[in-house]
Design a protein around this motif. Structure first.
Motif, short mmCIF file in Angstrom:
data_model
loop_
_atom_site.label_atom_id
_atom_site.label_comp_id
_atom_site.label_asym_id
_atom_site.label_seq_id
_atom_site.Cartn_x
_atom_site.Cartn_y
_atom_site.Cartn_z
N LYS A 1 0.83 -1.20 0.00
CA LYS A 1 0.00 0.00 0.00
C LYS A 1 0.87 1.25 0.00
N GLY A 2 0.56 2.19 -0.91
CA GLY A 2 1.30 3.44 -0.98
C GLY A 2 2.54 3.40 -1.85
N GLN A 3 2.92 2.21 -2.28
CA GLN A 3 4.13 2.08 -3.10
C GLN A 3 3.85 2.48 -4.54
N LYS A 4 4.86 3.11 -5.16
CA LYS A 4 4.73 3.55 -6.55
C LYS A 4 5.82 2.90 -7.39
N ILE B 1 -5.47 7.76 -14.02
CA ILE B 1 -6.64 6.89 -14.17
C ILE B 1 -6.74 6.08 -12.89
N ALA B 2 -7.82 6.31 -12.15
CA ALA B 2 -8.02 5.60 -10.88
C ALA B 2 -8.90 4.37 -11.13
N PHE B 3 -8.51 3.24 -10.54
CA PHE B 3 -9.25 1.98 -10.69
C PHE B 3 -9.90 1.65 -9.36
N GLU C 1 -3.90 3.54 -9.01
CA GLU C 1 -4.04 4.45 -10.13
C GLU C 1 -2.80 4.48 -11.01
N LEU C 2 -3.05 4.60 -12.31
CA LEU C 2 -2.00 4.85 -13.29
C LEU C 2 -1.88 6.36 -13.38
N ASN D 1 0.40 3.65 -8.73
CA ASN D 1 0.39 3.89 -7.30
C ASN D 1 -0.61 2.93 -6.66
N ALA D 2 -0.15 2.12 -5.71
CA ALA D 2 -1.01 1.18 -4.98
C ALA D 2 -1.74 1.96 -3.88
N ILE D 3 -3.03 2.20 -4.06
CA ILE D 3 -3.78 3.06 -3.14
C ILE D 3 -4.43 2.27 -1.99
#
Length: 193
Positions: free
Chosen positions: A7-10, A106-108, A160-161, A171-173
Motif C-alpha cells: 500500500k502506498g508504493q509507486k 486513471i483511478a481503478f 491508479e496509473l 500507485n497502490a492506493i
C-alpha cells in the motif's frame, strides 16, 4: 517477474519498458460465503482524472454502463456478476498512447453492487487484488494484494496509473469509501442521480 507492491508504493511501468503502449488492468476478489448468504456482485470502474483531481466530463467514468472512453484509451472488458473462478474477475484495457493530454491519472476502483440493500461490505471480501500486464506480451508487470484491512466500506480505490515526467507509473492506493458508488463518483466529480 512482476513487482509485488505494498500500500502506498509507486512503480514506473514505462521506465524499463519504453515501448509499452497497451496494458490490461486485471482486478479480482473472493467472497466469504458464510457472511450474508446472498450473492455478491462487485464492479470495477475507471475514472480518467485531470490535474484538478476530478473528471472533466461524465464520459471519463468507465464502468459496466459505459464500457469505452470516447478516445478509445480505456475499455472495460465486461461485467462479471459472481466473481467465480480463478484469476481476474474483471479487466480494463488501457491504450497509453491514446490517453487524452488533459488526463493526468486513471483511478481503478471496485464497488459492491446494491451493498446496503444486501447488507454487504468489503469486510466480507477476501484476496482482492489489482494487477497490470502488458497487453501485447501477456507478461505480468505488477501486482498489489489489498489485504484484509477493510470492514464497513462498500467501495475501494485499488490503485491508479498516472503520468509523471513523461513516464507512466502506478500507485497502490487501497483506500476504502463508505457510501458505495455514489460516494466514489462524488469524490471524482461525477453527478449521480
Amino acid at each position: 517477474m512482476p513487482v509485488n507492491l505494498k500500500k502506498g508504493q509507486k512503480v514506473s511501468l514505462t521506465k524499463d519498458n519504453p515501448g509499452l503502449k497497451s496494458v490490461v488492468v486485471g482486478i479480482g476478489w473472493d467472497v466469504n460465503r458464510f457472511d450474508t448468504g446472498g450473492s455478491f456482485d462487485l464492479d470495477s470502474s475507471a475514472f480518467l482524472i485531470t490535474d484538478a483531481g476530478k473528471v472533466s466530463r461524465q464520459e471519463d467514468f468507465i464502468f459496466y454502463g459505459n464500457l469505452k472512453h470516447p478516445s478509445g484509451a480505456v475499455e472495460h472488458l465486461g461485467d462479471n456478476r459472481t466473481g467465480e473462478g480463478e484469476g481476474d474477475d474483471e479487466q480494463i484495457k488501457v491504450d497509453l498512447s491514446k490517453v487524452p493530454g488533459n488526463i493526468s491519472k486513471i483511478a481503478f476502483a471496485v464497488t459492491i453492487y446494491e451493498a446496503e440493500e444486501r447488507n454487504q461490505n468489503f469486510g466480507q471480501v477476501n484476496n482482492a487484488f489489482i494487477r497490470i500486464y502488458n497487453a501485447e506480451t501477456g507478461e505480468e508487470m505488477l501486482r498489489y494484494d489489498l489485504g484484509e484491512d477493510f470492514s464497513i466500506e462498500t467501495a475501494a480505490v485499488f490503485g491508479e496509473l498516472y503520468r509523471h515526467n513523461g513516464e507512466w507509473k502506478f500507485n497502490a492506493i487501497g483506500s476504502g469509501f463508505q457510501g458505495g458508488l455514489a460516494a466514489l463518483c462524488s469524490n471524482y466529480g461525477i453527478e449521480v442521480e
